[in-house]
Write a protein that holds these residues in place. Sequence first.
Motif, PDB file in Angstrom:
ATOM      1  N   UNK A  54      -4.194  29.246   8.064  1.00  0.00           N
ATOM      2  CA  UNK A  54      -4.803  29.489   9.356  1.00  0.00           C
ATOM      3  C   UNK A  54      -3.823  29.051  10.432  1.00  0.00           C
ATOM      4  N   UNK A  55      -3.749  29.811  11.504  1.00  0.00           N
ATOM      5  CA  UNK A  55      -2.820  29.509  12.586  1.00  0.00           C
ATOM      6  C   UNK A  55      -3.567  29.499  13.917  1.00  0.00           C
ATOM      7  N   UNK A  56      -3.172  28.569  14.775  1.00  0.00           N
ATOM      8  CA  UNK A  56      -3.768  28.450  16.106  1.00  0.00           C
ATOM      9  C   UNK A  56      -2.682  28.584  17.160  1.00  0.00           C
ATOM     10  N   UNK A  57      -3.017  29.174  18.277  1.00  0.00           N
ATOM     11  CA  UNK A  57      -2.124  29.236  19.427  1.00  0.00           C
ATOM     12  C   UNK A  57      -2.882  28.650  20.600  1.00  0.00           C
ATOM     13  N   UNK A  58      -2.240  27.707  21.296  1.00  0.00           N
ATOM     14  CA  UNK A  58      -2.880  27.059  22.438  1.00  0.00           C
ATOM     15  C   UNK A  58      -1.801  26.565  23.395  1.00  0.00           C
ATOM     16  N   UNK A  59      -2.216  26.237  24.599  1.00  0.00           N
ATOM     17  CA  UNK A  59      -1.314  25.662  25.594  1.00  0.00           C
ATOM     18  C   UNK A  59      -1.763  24.246  25.902  1.00  0.00           C
ATOM     19  N   UNK A  60      -0.784  23.366  26.114  1.00  0.00           N
ATOM     20  CA  UNK A  60      -1.076  21.964  26.414  1.00  0.00           C
ATOM     21  C   UNK A  60       0.078  21.371  27.214  1.00  0.00           C
ATOM     22  N   UNK A  61      -0.212  20.270  27.908  1.00  0.00           N
ATOM     23  CA  UNK A  61       0.780  19.603  28.736  1.00  0.00           C
ATOM     24  C   UNK A  61       1.540  18.549  27.931  1.00  0.00           C
ATOM     25  N   UNK A  62       2.831  18.463  28.171  1.00  0.00           N
ATOM     26  CA  UNK A  62       3.677  17.447  27.546  1.00  0.00           C
ATOM     27  C   UNK A  62       3.510  16.139  28.313  1.00  0.00           C
ATOM     28  N   UNK A  63       3.325  15.039  27.584  1.00  0.00           N
ATOM     29  CA  UNK A  63       3.223  13.744  28.246  1.00  0.00           C
ATOM     30  C   UNK A  63       3.962  12.679  27.456  1.00  0.00           C
ATOM     31  N   UNK A  64       4.389  11.638  28.169  1.00  0.00           N
ATOM     32  CA  UNK A  64       5.111  10.524  27.558  1.00  0.00           C
ATOM     33  C   UNK A  64       4.114   9.471  27.099  1.00  0.00           C
ATOM     34  N   UNK A  65       4.453   8.809  26.002  1.00  0.00           N
ATOM     35  CA  UNK A  65       3.644   7.714  25.472  1.00  0.00           C
ATOM     36  C   UNK A  65       4.569   6.515  25.348  1.00  0.00           C
TER      37      UNK A  65
END
Length: 97
Positions: free
Chosen positions: A1-12
Amino acid sequence: MEWTFSADVFAWGEDGPSWRFLRLPLDVADEVRDLAGEPAGFGSVRVHARIGQTVFATSVFPEKASGSYLLPVKKSVREREGIDDGDRVTVRLDVAS
């Protein structure tokens, strides 16, 4: 199963070099959790990810606060794809078999 999504890069992390992550959308996290079954180690799940033209193997890690998973974005991937903190990126993700 494959998902495509958008998300923001953040520092930890505040001191020294920080890790960079994306947070999976909750619906994707729920499906990954269901597909992965019994968690390994710290509840991590091995995955393959694609950002732009870069494909890489890693693991997603559970985040208690959000109930989701965090996807680490390696420095080499960020450099190759020109990704900076705060950028919104599109990811294709599948659970490694």
